[in-house]
Design a protein around this motif. Structure first.
Motif, PDB file in Angstrom:
ATOM      1  N   THR A 135       0.858  -1.182   0.000  1.00  0.00           N
ATOM      2  CA  THR A 135       0.000   0.000   0.000  1.00  0.00           C
ATOM      3  C   THR A 135       0.890   1.226   0.000  1.00  0.00           C
ATOM      4  O   THR A 135       1.724   1.388   0.897  1.00  0.00           O
ATOM      5  CB  THR A 135      -0.911   0.009   1.248  1.00  0.00           C
ATOM      6  N   TRP A 136       0.733   2.072  -0.998  1.00  0.00           N
ATOM      7  CA  TRP A 136       1.650   3.191  -1.119  1.00  0.00           C
ATOM      8  C   TRP A 136       1.046   4.267  -2.005  1.00  0.00           C
ATOM      9  O   TRP A 136       0.062   4.047  -2.711  1.00  0.00           O
ATOM     10  CB  TRP A 136       2.979   2.730  -1.718  1.00  0.00           C
ATOM     11  N   ASP A 137       1.648   5.439  -1.959  1.00  0.00           N
ATOM     12  CA  ASP A 137       1.343   6.515  -2.896  1.00  0.00           C
ATOM     13  C   ASP A 137       2.644   7.234  -3.212  1.00  0.00           C
ATOM     14  O   ASP A 137       3.709   6.890  -2.682  1.00  0.00           O
ATOM     15  CB  ASP A 137       0.263   7.463  -2.360  1.00  0.00           C
ATOM     16  N   THR A 138       2.570   8.222  -4.057  1.00  0.00           N
ATOM     17  CA  THR A 138       3.773   8.926  -4.484  1.00  0.00           C
ATOM     18  C   THR A 138       4.482   9.584  -3.306  1.00  0.00           C
ATOM     19  O   THR A 138       5.717   9.569  -3.224  1.00  0.00           O
ATOM     20  CB  THR A 138       3.415   9.986  -5.544  1.00  0.00           C
ATOM     21  N   ASP A 139       3.728  10.168  -2.377  1.00  0.00           N
ATOM     22  CA  ASP A 139       4.344  10.832  -1.221  1.00  0.00           C
ATOM     23  C   ASP A 139       5.166   9.848  -0.392  1.00  0.00           C
ATOM     24  O   ASP A 139       6.271  10.175   0.060  1.00  0.00           O
ATOM     25  CB  ASP A 139       3.264  11.469  -0.342  1.00  0.00           C
ATOM     26  N   LEU A 140       4.635   8.637  -0.179  1.00  0.00           N
ATOM     27  CA  LEU A 140       5.363   7.647   0.605  1.00  0.00           C
ATOM     28  C   LEU A 140       6.652   7.234  -0.091  1.00  0.00           C
ATOM     29  O   LEU A 140       7.712   7.138   0.541  1.00  0.00           O
ATOM     30  CB  LEU A 140       4.477   6.415   0.844  1.00  0.00           C
ATOM     31  N   LEU A 141       6.593   7.031  -1.393  1.00  0.00           N
ATOM     32  CA  LEU A 141       7.796   6.635  -2.124  1.00  0.00           C
ATOM     33  C   LEU A 141       8.826   7.760  -2.154  1.00  0.00           C
ATOM     34  O   LEU A 141      10.029   7.507  -2.023  1.00  0.00           O
ATOM     35  CB  LEU A 141       7.435   6.220  -3.547  1.00  0.00           C
ATOM     36  N   GLU A 142       8.371   8.990  -2.326  1.00  0.00           N
ATOM     37  CA  GLU A 142       9.314  10.116  -2.327  1.00  0.00           C
ATOM     38  C   GLU A 142       9.982  10.269  -0.968  1.00  0.00           C
ATOM     39  O   GLU A 142      11.179  10.571  -0.886  1.00  0.00           O
ATOM     40  CB  GLU A 142       8.588  11.394  -2.732  1.00  0.00           C
ATOM     41  N   ALA A 143       9.234  10.030   0.119  1.00  0.00           N
ATOM     42  CA  ALA A 143       9.820  10.104   1.455  1.00  0.00           C
ATOM     43  C   ALA A 143      10.834   8.981   1.653  1.00  0.00           C
ATOM     44  O   ALA A 143      11.922   9.199   2.219  1.00  0.00           O
ATOM     45  CB  ALA A 143       8.723  10.015   2.508  1.00  0.00           C
ATOM     46  N   LEU A 144      10.513   7.789   1.170  1.00  0.00           N
ATOM     47  CA  LEU A 144      11.437   6.673   1.275  1.00  0.00           C
ATOM     48  C   LEU A 144      12.701   6.939   0.467  1.00  0.00           C
ATOM     49  O   LEU A 144      13.816   6.626   0.899  1.00  0.00           O
ATOM     50  CB  LEU A 144      10.751   5.396   0.796  1.00  0.00           C
ATOM     51  N   ASP A 145      12.536   7.552  -0.671  1.00  0.00           N
ATOM     52  CA  ASP A 145      13.672   7.911  -1.530  1.00  0.00           C
ATOM     53  C   ASP A 145      14.623   8.855  -0.794  1.00  0.00           C
ATOM     54  O   ASP A 145      15.848   8.719  -0.875  1.00  0.00           O
ATOM     55  CB  ASP A 145      13.133   8.565  -2.806  1.00  0.00           C
ATOM     56  N   ARG A 146      14.063   9.812  -0.053  1.00  0.00           N
ATOM     57  CA  ARG A 146      14.901  10.765   0.682  1.00  0.00           C
ATOM     58  C   ARG A 146      15.602  10.105   1.868  1.00  0.00           C
ATOM     59  O   ARG A 146      16.743  10.442   2.190  1.00  0.00           O
ATOM     60  CB  ARG A 146      14.042  11.943   1.176  1.00  0.00           C
ATOM     61  N   GLN A 147      14.937   9.162   2.504  1.00  0.00           N
ATOM     62  CA  GLN A 147      15.454   8.568   3.736  1.00  0.00           C
ATOM     63  C   GLN A 147      16.427   7.428   3.485  1.00  0.00           C
ATOM     64  O   GLN A 147      17.334   7.185   4.280  1.00  0.00           O
ATOM     65  CB  GLN A 147      14.287   8.057   4.588  1.00  0.00           C
ATOM     66  N   VAL A 148      16.222   6.701   2.399  1.00  0.00           N
ATOM     67  CA  VAL A 148      17.012   5.494   2.136  1.00  0.00           C
ATOM     68  C   VAL A 148      18.060   5.822   1.077  1.00  0.00           C
ATOM     69  O   VAL A 148      17.724   6.088  -0.077  1.00  0.00           O
ATOM     70  CB  VAL A 148      16.110   4.342   1.651  1.00  0.00           C
ATOM     71  N   THR A 149      19.306   5.816   1.475  1.00  0.00           N
ATOM     72  CA  THR A 149      20.374   6.208   0.540  1.00  0.00           C
ATOM     73  C   THR A 149      21.451   5.150   0.374  1.00  0.00           C
ATOM     74  O   THR A 149      22.313   5.276  -0.483  1.00  0.00           O
ATOM     75  CB  THR A 149      21.039   7.504   1.032  1.00  0.00           C
ATOM     76  N   ALA A 150      21.417   4.092   1.171  1.00  0.00           N
ATOM     77  CA  ALA A 150      22.512   3.119   1.170  1.00  0.00           C
ATOM     78  C   ALA A 150      22.519   2.288  -0.099  1.00  0.00           C
ATOM     79  O   ALA A 150      21.477   1.775  -0.523  1.00  0.00           O
ATOM     80  CB  ALA A 150      22.393   2.197   2.381  1.00  0.00           C
TER      81      ALA A 150
END
Length: 235
Positions: free
Chosen positions: A72-87
Motif C-alpha cells: 500500500t503506497w502513494d507517491t508521497d510515501l515513495l518520495e519520502a522513502l527515496d529521501r530517507q534510504v540512501t545506502a
C-alpha cells in the motif's frame, strides 16, 4: 482460500496503472506480508519488519543489503522513502506498475524487471518425471525442497516451499539449462503442491519472472499484481 480475482480495476491517487482487486478472504496486504515471511524462511534471513505500507527485510548480501516491499503506497510515501534510504544495495518492490515506481523515485535508482505476485490453491497429486529422472522431497528445517535428479543423481531441477501461516511460499524454482523443456519444472511444482496440501497449507504464493509466469499460469496460478522493482546499485 482465495476466490477468483475480480477483473475490474481500481486506481489510487498516487498510481496510474490498474491493479487487480481481490476477494475479502485474503487481501493484498495479507498476501504480500505472507510472501515476505515465507521468503525470509526460504532464504534463511531475518523475518520481515513491518513498516508503513509493507515490510523491510534485512537480507545482508552483497548488492542486496535491504529490501522494502510495499503493498500500500502513494507517491508521497515513495518520495519520502527515496529521501530517507540512501545506502547502496537497497531494493524497493511495490505492488503496482513499473512506470509509477520510476516516476516517484530519483534517478539514482535503477529499475529492474518486474515480477508477478501469483496465487493458487494447493492440491494433492504429484506427477512422475520422465525416465530416467526421479523426484526427491526432503526438509531443511521448515523448508521443503523438491529436487528432480538425473540418472547420475545430479540435480536437474529444484524448488523450495516455506510456510507462512496457512499459506505456502514457493521459491527458487529452477531447471538446469541442459534439462529444460522436459516438464521438470512442472514436476517440481506438483511435488511441492502435493506436500503443501497434505500438510494443511491451503494457498500458494510466489513471485514469478516473466518467463516463469507462463509456466505457473499453465499450472493454474493466477496473477494478482505486478511487482515493480528498483534498487540503488552497490559497486
Amino acid at each position: 482460500m482465495i476466490d477468483e480475482p475480480d477483473t475490474s480495476v481500481f486506481l489510487d491517487a498516487g498510481r496510474t496503472c490498474p491493479t487487480l482487486t481481490h476477494s475479502a478472504q485474503i487481501t493484498m496486504p495479507e498476501l504480500v506480508m505472507a510472501w515476505g515471511r515465507g521468503w525470509a524462511v526460504s532464504r534463511g534471513v531475518p523475518g520481515p519488519v513491518e513498516v508503513q505500507g509493507g515490510f523491510r527485510a534485512d537480507v545482508g548480501r552483497p548488492g542486496h543489503r535491504v529490501r522494502y516491499v510495499l503493498h500500500t503506497w502513494d507517491t508521497d510515501l515513495l518520495e519520502a522513502l527515496d529521501r530517507q534510504v540512501t545506502a547502496p544495495g537497497t531494493w524497493i518492490k511495490v505492488s503496482g506498475c513499473a512506470t509509477d515506481l520510476r516516476g516517484a523515485l530519483s534517478t539514482r535508482w535503477t529499475m529492474e524487471s518486474s515480477g508477478y505476485l501469483m496465487t493458487a490453491q494447493f492440491t494433492v497429486g504429484a506427477v512422475e518425471p520422465p525416465s530416467p529422472y526421479e523426484t526427491r522431497v526432503a526438509t531443511d528445517g521448515e523448508v521443503v525442497v523438491a529436487t528432480v535428479v538425473d540418472a547420475t543423481g545430479t540435480a536437474a531441477a529444484s524448488g523450495r516451499l516455506a510456510p507462512a501461516g496457512k499459506c505456502g511460499v514457493i521459491d527458487q524454482v529452477e531447471t538446469s539449462p541442459a534439462h529444460r523443456r522436459r516438464g521438470l519444472g512442472t514436476t517440481v511444482m506438483r511435488a511441492l503442491s502435493d506436500h503443501a496440501a497434505r500438510n494443511e497449507l491451503a494457498t500458494g504464493i510466489l513471485v514469478a519472472t516473466e518467463d516463469g509466469r507462463r509456466l505457473y499460469r499453465a499450472l493454474g496460478w493466477t496473477v494478482q499484481s505486478e511487482i515493480a522493482v528498483a534498487y540503488v546499485r552497490e559497486d
